[in-house]
Design a protein around this motif. Structure first.
Motif, PDB file in Angstrom:
ATOM      1  N   HIS A 236      -4.376   6.812  11.782  1.00 23.63           N
ATOM      2  CA  HIS A 236      -5.137   5.690  12.341  1.00 23.63           C
ATOM      3  C   HIS A 236      -5.266   4.552  11.333  1.00 23.63           C
ATOM      4  O   HIS A 236      -5.342   3.380  11.707  1.00 23.63           O
ATOM      5  N   GLU A 237      -5.264   4.890  10.038  1.00 22.23           N
ATOM      6  CA  GLU A 237      -5.318   3.843   9.011  1.00 22.23           C
ATOM      7  C   GLU A 237      -3.991   3.093   8.938  1.00 22.23           C
ATOM      8  O   GLU A 237      -3.968   1.877   8.702  1.00 22.23           O
ATOM      9  N   ARG A 238      -2.906   3.790   9.147  1.00 22.42           N
ATOM     10  CA  ARG A 238      -1.593   3.125   9.165  1.00 22.42           C
ATOM     11  C   ARG A 238      -1.526   2.139  10.335  1.00 22.42           C
ATOM     12  O   ARG A 238      -1.019   1.023  10.187  1.00 22.42           O
TER      13      ARG A 238
ATOM     14  N   SER B 262      -4.093   0.681  11.818  1.00 22.15           N
ATOM     15  CA  SER B 262      -5.007  -0.438  11.563  1.00 22.15           C
ATOM     16  C   SER B 262      -4.472  -1.369  10.478  1.00 22.15           C
ATOM     17  O   SER B 262      -4.808  -2.553  10.454  1.00 22.15           O
ATOM     18  N   ALA B 263      -3.635  -0.825   9.593  1.00 21.27           N
ATOM     19  CA  ALA B 263      -3.029  -1.656   8.548  1.00 21.27           C
ATOM     20  C   ALA B 263      -1.889  -2.511   9.081  1.00 21.27           C
ATOM     21  O   ALA B 263      -1.385  -3.393   8.384  1.00 21.27           O
TER      22      ALA B 263
ATOM     23  N   TYR C 269     -11.952  -1.871  12.102  1.00 20.57           N
ATOM     24  CA  TYR C 269     -11.418  -1.433  10.807  1.00 20.57           C
ATOM     25  C   TYR C 269     -11.145  -2.637   9.911  1.00 20.57           C
ATOM     26  O   TYR C 269     -11.363  -2.583   8.699  1.00 20.57           O
ATOM     27  N   ARG C 270     -10.694  -3.736  10.525  1.00 23.93           N
ATOM     28  CA  ARG C 270     -10.359  -4.940   9.755  1.00 23.93           C
ATOM     29  C   ARG C 270     -11.554  -5.883   9.585  1.00 23.93           C
ATOM     30  O   ARG C 270     -11.415  -6.980   9.060  1.00 23.93           O
TER      31      ARG C 270
ATOM     32  N   SER D 246     -10.952  -0.750  18.067  1.00 27.63           N
ATOM     33  CA  SER D 246     -11.046   0.156  16.926  1.00 27.63           C
ATOM     34  C   SER D 246     -10.342  -0.442  15.714  1.00 27.63           C
ATOM     35  O   SER D 246     -10.863  -0.403  14.591  1.00 27.63           O
ATOM     36  N   GLN D 247      -9.166  -1.011  15.948  1.00 25.60           N
ATOM     37  CA  GLN D 247      -8.437  -1.638  14.849  1.00 25.60           C
ATOM     38  C   GLN D 247      -9.147  -2.895  14.354  1.00 25.60           C
ATOM     39  O   GLN D 247      -9.205  -3.155  13.147  1.00 25.60           O
TER      40      GLN D 247
ATOM     41  N   LEU E 157      -2.276   7.104   3.561  1.00 23.36           N
ATOM     42  CA  LEU E 157      -3.104   6.671   4.688  1.00 23.36           C
ATOM     43  C   LEU E 157      -3.012   7.656   5.844  1.00 23.36           C
ATOM     44  O   LEU E 157      -1.939   8.183   6.144  1.00 23.36           O
ATOM     45  N   ALA E 158      -4.140   7.889   6.516  1.00 23.26           N
ATOM     46  CA  ALA E 158      -4.153   8.688   7.744  1.00 23.26           C
ATOM     47  C   ALA E 158      -3.451   7.897   8.853  1.00 23.26           C
ATOM     48  O   ALA E 158      -3.323   6.670   8.760  1.00 23.26           O
TER      49      ALA E 158
ATOM     50  N   GLN F  11       0.826  -1.201   0.000  1.00 26.66           N
ATOM     51  CA  GLN F  11       0.000   0.000   0.000  1.00 26.66           C
ATOM     52  C   GLN F  11       0.863   1.255   0.000  1.00 26.66           C
ATOM     53  O   GLN F  11       1.982   1.243   0.510  1.00 26.66           O
TER      54      GLN F  11
END
Length: 247
Positions: A73-75, A77-78, A109-110, A105-106, A70-71, A65
């Protein structure tokens, strides 16, 4: 897993990173060493997505990716984790509350189901045990009244609970006495040393690398990697200093 190409970054108009390139494969632990002002923490902040750090050129790919798209929080969660040199205090929020909210939260996201209170406490107790951190500490407010070593151990418990794919640890060894250093090093190994995970260790000193053996060591100077080698490079730096090796 992580591929950085020709990365340039600045803060408040001041150039810090000047064409940094680096590749870290799954299952590898890389150490970044270098003098003060070389850009080590800036690299960590850019990877974590800290506001104010502007990438002006280059690319960062994480697990296929575009990381820079990515924001923060997205990083996370990734699968990316950033360990801070100076973990902050959060009055009014308990470690248990903070960590459970972060993990669920993570998981959301997944597309995973959240952990119940009982499931989370079982996981937290297991990870706290690895870092020899009393569960009573996790019931206290985040880092409030913690010693330097306790803050770092609590952060490693956080890493164990979130179970990231890739960890960027910015001077995790700072402020640790000998016993805490060994405990934190063993914790990093138990949590992150698997064929599926990778670590980028940012440090000034060889001492943490006695416990967390790196596959590769890189010297960062003036915003770019000037030389790379195996674990023996860290010993050379310890003996000769940065000026000789990074010249």
């Amino acid at each position: 897993m992580l591929k950085i190409e020709n990365l340039h970054a600045e803060i408040d108009g001041k150039k810090i990173l000047n064409g940094l390139s680096l590749e870290v494969n799954a299952g590898e632990i890389h150490a970044i060493m270098g003098p003060n002002g070389a850009g080590k923490s800036t690299l960590a902040y850019v990877l974590g997505g800290r506001p104010g750090y502007e990438v002006t050129e280059g690319s960062v790919t994480f697990d296929g990716q575009d990381l820079l798209d990515l924001a923060p929080h997205e990083r996370a969660s990734a699968g990316m984790f950033l360990g801070f040199q100076y973990p902050v205090e959060i009055p009014g929020v308990s470690n248990v509350q903070f960590l459970r909210e972060a993990l669920n939260s993570q998981r959301k996201y997944r597309g995973e189901e959240p952990l119940s209170g009982g499931e989370f406490l079982k996981l937290a107790k297991e990870k706290a045990g690895l870092l020899k951190l009393d569960m009573e500490m996790l019931k206290r407010n985040v880092n409030v009244g913690f010693s330097g070593g306790e803050k770092k151990r609590a952060e490693m418990v956080q890493m164990g609970i979130l179970d990231p794919q890739f960890a960027v640890l910015d001077e995790t060894d700072s402020g640790l006495d000998i016993d805490a250093l060994r405990t934190v090093g063993e914790g990093i190994n138990s949590i992150m040393r698997t064929p599926e995970k990778s670590v980028l260790l940012i440090t000034h000193y060889q001492r943490l690398l006695d416990y967390v053996k790196p596959d590769k060591v890189h010297v960062l100077a003036k915003g770019r990697i000037v030389t790379s080698g195996g674990p023996e490079l860290a010993l050379q730096l310890e003996n000769e200093g940065y000026e000789t090796v990074a010249a």
